[in-house]
Design a protein around this motif. Structure first.
Motif, mmCIF file in Angstrom:
data_model
loop_
_atom_site.group_PDB
_atom_site.id
_atom_site.type_symbol
_atom_site.label_atom_id
_atom_site.label_comp_id
_atom_site.label_asym_id
_atom_site.label_seq_id
_atom_site.Cartn_x
_atom_site.Cartn_y
_atom_site.Cartn_z
ATOM 1 N N ASP A 87 -14.525 26.034 10.332
ATOM 2 C CA ASP A 87 -15.745 25.391 9.860
ATOM 3 C C ASP A 87 -16.940 25.743 10.735
ATOM 4 O O ASP A 87 -17.997 25.127 10.630
ATOM 5 N N LYS A 88 -16.762 26.752 11.620
ATOM 6 C CA LYS A 88 -17.841 27.167 12.510
ATOM 7 C C LYS A 88 -17.993 28.685 12.496
ATOM 8 O O LYS A 88 -17.018 29.419 12.318
ATOM 9 N N THR A 89 -19.205 29.132 12.702
ATOM 10 C CA THR A 89 -19.469 30.557 12.853
ATOM 11 C C THR A 89 -19.239 30.942 14.306
ATOM 12 O O THR A 89 -19.172 30.071 15.187
ATOM 13 N N PRO A 90 -19.117 32.248 14.596
ATOM 14 C CA PRO A 90 -18.984 32.666 16.001
ATOM 15 C C PRO A 90 -20.135 32.153 16.874
ATOM 16 O O PRO A 90 -19.923 31.779 18.032
ATOM 17 N N GLU A 91 -21.338 32.103 16.320
ATOM 18 C CA GLU A 91 -22.485 31.599 17.080
ATOM 19 C C GLU A 91 -22.316 30.118 17.395
ATOM 20 O O GLU A 91 -22.644 29.663 18.497
#
Length: 202
Positions: A179-183
């Motif tokens: 549920d998260k991007t690498p950033e």
């Protein structure tokens, strides 16, 4: 060009460990050593020459994984930049969580733990416990240098790891998409390090 002594052994070791991650992730803890040898492109005897048992192989896999995760705690300058070292450690943990091959293997280890408790114990000791101990040792060093004020190093290491992993680990174990991007993972790692340093400031 003559090979460097030990060069081929190192290459074979890495091939065996890479193959073990794949095969165990696909077939579970009961996967035969022969299947791992085939995937690695070596003989079954070569696997046994390197690792005498499945428990030995799993210990080596976990040791390699822990060395990768905790590398930032040993890098030059880590002592002088504890926030950056903790941030890098947190990023390594999160990257491991979102690596499908790594967590496919961990899922099958959990499923097979009841039938192979000795292997499960090796995984825990050489994996999670070893990583926490290395983090605890880093926190102790920083406390002795006066940059942190930690009383219970093992407990503080557990707090930091739990703060970083949150639900990400459970989502991965359940094969749910991240549920998260690498950033966003990067920001989480930074925030965890900053807040931890603030909480244990001298």
């Amino acid at each position: 060009m003559p090979r460097i002594p030990g060069q081929i052994d190192v290459a074979k070791t890495e091939a065996i460990l890479d193959a073990a991650v794949e095969v165990i992730g696909e077939r579970g803890l009961a996967a035969p050593m022969e299947a791992i040898a085939r995937r690695a492109g070596v003989s079954k005897q070569t696997v046994y020459n390197h690792y005498g048992s499945k428990a030995d192989l799993m210990r080596a896999l976990m040791t390699r994984r822990v060395e990768s995760i905790t590398a930032s705690l040993r890098e030059p300058g880590a002592v002088d930049n504890p926030t950056e070292a903790l941030e890098a450690y947190a990023r390594s943990m999160l990257e491991t969580v979102v690596t499908n091959k790594s967590y496919s293997m961990m899922r099958v280890i959990m499923l097979g733990a009841g039938e192979m408790p000795d292997v499960a114990q090796e995984v825990f000791e050489a994996g999670p416990r070893a990583a926490r101990r290395q983090l605890a040792a880093f926190l102790q060093m920083e406390t002795e240098l006066g940059r942190l004020k930690v009383e219970n190093f093992e407990e503080a290491a557990e707090f930091f790891s739990g703060m970083v992993m949150g639900h990400s680990q459970m989502r991965s174990m359940l094969r749910l998409p991240s549920d998260k991007t690498p950033e966003e993972y990067g920001r989480l790692a930074r925030e965890a390090a900053v807040r931890f340093m603030r909480a244990y400031a001298p």
